[in-house]
Design a protein around this motif. Structure first.
Motif, PDB file in Angstrom:
ATOM      1  N   HIS A 173       1.032  -1.023  -0.205  1.00  0.00           N
ATOM      2  CA  HIS A 173      -0.054   0.018   0.474  1.00  0.00           C
ATOM      3  C   HIS A 173       0.699   0.940   0.143  1.00  0.00           C
ATOM      4  O   HIS A 173       0.628   2.419  -0.322  1.00  0.00           O
ATOM      5  CB  HIS A 173      -0.768  -0.176   1.128  1.00  0.00           C
ATOM      6  N   HIS A 224       3.527   7.543   6.170  1.00  0.00           N
ATOM      7  CA  HIS A 224       2.484   7.801   6.564  1.00  0.00           C
ATOM      8  C   HIS A 224       1.424   6.737   7.322  1.00  0.00           C
ATOM      9  O   HIS A 224       0.630   6.815   7.912  1.00  0.00           O
ATOM     10  CB  HIS A 224       1.237   8.344   5.239  1.00  0.00           C
ATOM     11  N   ASP A 225       1.867   5.617   6.649  1.00  0.00           N
ATOM     12  CA  ASP A 225       1.084   4.451   7.415  1.00  0.00           C
ATOM     13  C   ASP A 225       1.938   3.779   8.224  1.00  0.00           C
ATOM     14  O   ASP A 225       1.903   2.145   9.160  1.00  0.00           O
ATOM     15  CB  ASP A 225       0.248   3.861   6.683  1.00  0.00           C
ATOM     16  N   ASP A 238      -3.229   9.053  -0.913  1.00  0.00           N
ATOM     17  CA  ASP A 238      -3.464   7.298   0.015  1.00  0.00           C
ATOM     18  C   ASP A 238      -4.826   7.287  -0.567  1.00  0.00           C
ATOM     19  O   ASP A 238      -5.004   6.384  -0.432  1.00  0.00           O
ATOM     20  CB  ASP A 238      -3.278   8.281   1.697  1.00  0.00           C
ATOM     21  N   ARG A 265      -8.564  -3.900  -0.135  1.00  0.00           N
ATOM     22  CA  ARG A 265      -8.426  -3.632   1.238  1.00  0.00           C
ATOM     23  C   ARG A 265      -9.766  -3.193   1.764  1.00  0.00           C
ATOM     24  O   ARG A 265      -9.351  -3.545   2.739  1.00  0.00           O
ATOM     25  CB  ARG A 265      -7.652  -2.182   0.638  1.00  0.00           C
TER      26      ARG A 265
HETATM   27 NI    NI Z   1      -2.285   4.756   3.769  1.00  0.00          NI
END
Ligand code: NI
Ligand code: ADP
Length: 217
Positions: free
Chosen positions: A29, A58-59, A124, A136
């Motif tokens: 991702h 970011h994740d 995103d 997802r």
């Molecule tokens: Ni994300």
């Protein structure tokens, strides 16, 4: 350390931490968000060093997968950037993007000011749409022990982040509570164009889903 090396090391770090994760917030991702952010950035005058770092981090620690702790993501990213001696100005920008990137609910306004933040947000959210977005969503639903669909439970458009976070609906509702709303909250021209195509695909998917549910196809 030069910028290229910082990005390379950050990609390796994200890969190591997120590889094999099963809820759809895995390394791949992050990889896709990173690639599409670079694509979106081609027609924008953004600081791509900040964009790439924010996309990659970011994740790194999502609140949903860490007991609801919303500070763990920005804090983990900040620590990493400090370790690599990234100058404070860029690091602050990256951390700020990560702090504000989460989807907060259907009726909550997403107020992102910096161009770099807009690019990473769009990248995103594009990964939450289309064929990959559908995959997802069901992966996450299963991870959270949610039903695929339950016709007796109608979608609810959350009015606050608090409400959205605590929602426990079936996965089809997630399309109405988030995925089908994304095309209208994109910021950049490139993302808007891609979102339109992915949106259409999700609508077609839902149409088939309901037909099959009733044995009609
Ligand atoms: Ni994300
Ligand atoms: P964002 O990064 O936009 O804040 P999330 O991390 O909440 O989004 O979600 C990323 C993806 O995980 C969503 O696009 C969706 O595929 C899946 N997801 C998140 N929450 C749910 C949910 N309640 N039901 C099903 N899937 C979800």
């Amino acid at each position: 350390m030069n910028k290229t090396l910082i990005i390379k090391k950050t990609a390796e770090y994200a890969k190591k931490i997120l590889e094999g994760e099963g809820s759809g917030h895995d390394w791949w991702h992050v990889y896709r968000v990173w690639q599409i952010a670079k694509e979106i950035g081609k027609t924008e005058k953004a600081d791509m060093f900040v964009v790439e770092l924010a996309a990659l981090l970011h994740d790194i620690a999502d609140y949903k997968l860490h007991g609801g702790d919303e500070e763990i993501g920005p804090k983990t990213a900040e620590k990493w950037l400090k370790k690599l001696s990234v100058e404070k100005k860029s690091s602050d920008q990256v951390v700020d993007i990560i702090r504000n990137i989460n989807f907060k609910g259907a009726k909550v306004k997403h107020d992102i000011k910096a161009l770099e933040g807009k690019i990473v947000f769009d990248a995103d959210k594009l990964d939450a749409m289309g064929a990959i977005g559908i995959a997802r969503t069901f992966a996450f639903g299963g991870h959270m022990d949610r039903e695929i669909y339950n016709p007796n439970v109608k979608p609810y458009l959350h009015k606050s982040f608090e409400e959205y976070k605590n929602g426990k609906s079936h996965t089809i509702n997630h399309f109405y509570e988030k995925l089908l709303l994304l095309k209208n909250i994109m910021h950049t021209k490139t993302a808007k164009k891609i979102a339109k195509r992915r949106h259409k695909y999700m609508e077609e998917y839902l149409e088939k889903f309901y037909k099959e549910w009733e044995g009609k196809e």
